[in-house]
Design a protein around this motif. Structure first.
Motif, short mmCIF file in Angstrom:
data_model
loop_
_atom_site.label_atom_id
_atom_site.label_comp_id
_atom_site.label_asym_id
_atom_site.label_seq_id
_atom_site.Cartn_x
_atom_site.Cartn_y
_atom_site.Cartn_z
N LEU A 30 0.86 -1.17 0.00
CA LEU A 30 0.00 0.00 0.00
C LEU A 30 0.90 1.23 0.00
N ALA A 31 0.63 2.16 -0.91
CA ALA A 31 1.48 3.35 -1.05
C ALA A 31 0.60 4.55 -1.40
N ARG A 32 1.25 5.69 -1.59
CA ARG A 32 0.55 6.90 -2.03
C ARG A 32 1.20 7.42 -3.30
N ALA A 33 0.38 7.89 -4.21
CA ALA A 33 0.86 8.62 -5.37
C ALA A 33 0.75 10.09 -5.03
N ILE A 34 1.82 10.83 -5.21
CA ILE A 34 1.85 12.26 -4.90
C ILE A 34 2.11 13.01 -6.20
N TYR A 35 1.28 14.02 -6.46
CA TYR A 35 1.42 14.77 -7.71
C TYR A 35 1.05 16.22 -7.46
N PRO A 36 1.63 17.14 -8.23
CA PRO A 36 1.32 18.56 -8.03
C PRO A 36 -0.09 18.89 -8.51
N LYS A 37 -0.76 19.74 -7.73
CA LYS A 37 -2.08 20.22 -8.14
C LYS A 37 -1.88 21.26 -9.24
N SER A 38 -2.79 21.30 -10.18
CA SER A 38 -2.66 22.26 -11.27
C SER A 38 -2.95 23.67 -10.77
N GLU A 66 -7.06 6.60 -13.44
CA GLU A 66 -7.04 7.41 -14.67
C GLU A 66 -6.86 8.91 -14.39
N PHE A 67 -7.00 9.34 -13.14
CA PHE A 67 -6.84 10.74 -12.80
C PHE A 67 -5.39 11.12 -12.46
N LEU A 68 -4.51 10.13 -12.37
CA LEU A 68 -3.11 10.45 -12.11
C LEU A 68 -2.50 11.11 -13.34
N PRO A 69 -1.65 12.13 -13.13
CA PRO A 69 -0.99 12.77 -14.28
C PRO A 69 0.10 11.86 -14.86
N GLU A 70 0.73 12.32 -15.92
CA GLU A 70 1.76 11.52 -16.57
C GLU A 70 3.01 11.35 -15.71
N PHE A 83 9.77 7.22 -5.21
CA PHE A 83 10.15 6.87 -6.57
C PHE A 83 9.55 7.94 -7.50
N THR A 84 10.34 8.47 -8.40
CA THR A 84 9.83 9.38 -9.41
C THR A 84 9.36 8.52 -10.58
N CYS A 85 8.10 8.72 -11.01
CA CYS A 85 7.49 7.82 -12.00
C CYS A 85 6.93 8.56 -13.19
N ALA A 86 6.81 7.83 -14.27
CA ALA A 86 6.13 8.32 -15.47
C ALA A 86 5.16 7.24 -15.93
N GLN A 87 3.96 7.66 -16.28
CA GLN A 87 2.92 6.74 -16.74
C GLN A 87 3.31 6.17 -18.10
N LYS A 88 3.16 4.85 -18.24
CA LYS A 88 3.42 4.22 -19.53
C LYS A 88 2.14 3.74 -20.19
N ASN A 89 1.26 3.10 -19.40
CA ASN A 89 0.07 2.50 -19.97
C ASN A 89 -0.97 2.26 -18.88
N ILE A 90 -2.25 2.38 -19.23
CA ILE A 90 -3.34 2.07 -18.31
C ILE A 90 -4.19 0.97 -18.94
N ILE A 91 -4.38 -0.11 -18.19
CA ILE A 91 -5.19 -1.24 -18.68
C ILE A 91 -6.09 -1.72 -17.54
N LYS A 92 -7.39 -1.58 -17.70
CA LYS A 92 -8.38 -2.12 -16.76
C LYS A 92 -8.07 -1.81 -15.30
N GLY A 93 -7.91 -0.56 -14.95
CA GLY A 93 -7.70 -0.16 -13.56
C GLY A 93 -6.30 -0.36 -13.06
N PHE A 99 10.15 3.99 -13.66
CA PHE A 99 10.90 4.81 -12.71
C PHE A 99 11.87 5.69 -13.49
N SER A 100 12.19 6.86 -12.93
CA SER A 100 13.13 7.76 -13.60
C SER A 100 14.54 7.17 -13.64
N GLU A 101 14.88 6.37 -12.64
CA GLU A 101 16.17 5.69 -12.60
C GLU A 101 15.93 4.23 -12.24
N ALA A 102 16.70 3.35 -12.84
CA ALA A 102 16.58 1.92 -12.51
C ALA A 102 17.01 1.70 -11.06
N GLU A 103 16.26 0.89 -10.36
CA GLU A 103 16.55 0.60 -8.96
C GLU A 103 17.41 -0.66 -8.85
#
Length: 146
Positions: A30-38, A66-70, A83-93, A99-103
């Motif tokens: 269980l984790a949290r996604a953190i993103y800047p508000k527009s 689906e509401f998470l930014p890229e 972890f700094t992340c970038a969205q790649k694909n969304i499939i069925k929830g 990751f920005s850097e390989a762990e």
């Protein structure tokens, strides 16, 4: 010397030795996604569940995925691991993120073996493998800056 038999042209795409892909490990964290508000200099959070991990990314689930930014951050514990992340694909929830850097593979393996997904990492600090403990941030350190 015998000439080598020509390989099928598709062999380059399917050969296990030629294309080393990262191994996906099952996880239940269980984790949290953190993103800047527009338009505002603050952050919003969303509860997520990490269901798959590998060195270069993860698979996450959430009701409102689906509401998470890229681009966003995944936060484990009470701000202890980011972890700094970038969205790649969304499939069925589920969302596949990179990751920005390989762990480190030992770190990812240790995270995938955590057995208390609902506990804060600080609460189970002594039960975590040393490689996870070394990555945890101490309280009072700044975590995310704009």
């Amino acid at each position: 010397m015998r000439p080598q038999k020509p390989r099928n042209y598709l062999a380059q795409f399917y050969s296990a030795n030629d294309n080393a892909l990262p191994r996906m490990r099952k996880a239940n964290i269980l984790a949290r996604a953190i993103y800047p508000k527009s338009g505002v200099k603050s952050f919003a959070t969303m509860q997520i569940r990490i269901v798959g991990l590998h060195e270069k990314g993860a698979i996450i689930q959430s009701k409102a995925i689906e509401f998470l930014p890229e681009h966003f951050y995944i936060c484990l514990g009470a701000g202890e691991i980011f972890f700094t992340c970038a969205q790649k694909n969304i499939i069925k929830g589920e969302m596949v993120v990179a990751f920005s850097e390989a762990e480190d593979s030992f770190f990812i393996e240790a995270l995938s073996r955590l057995v208390l997904p609902l506990a804060s990492l600080s609460g189970i600090r002594d039960a975590c493998p040393p490689i996870v403990q070394a990555r945890m941030r101490t309280k009072g350190r700044p975590t995310v800056t704009i």
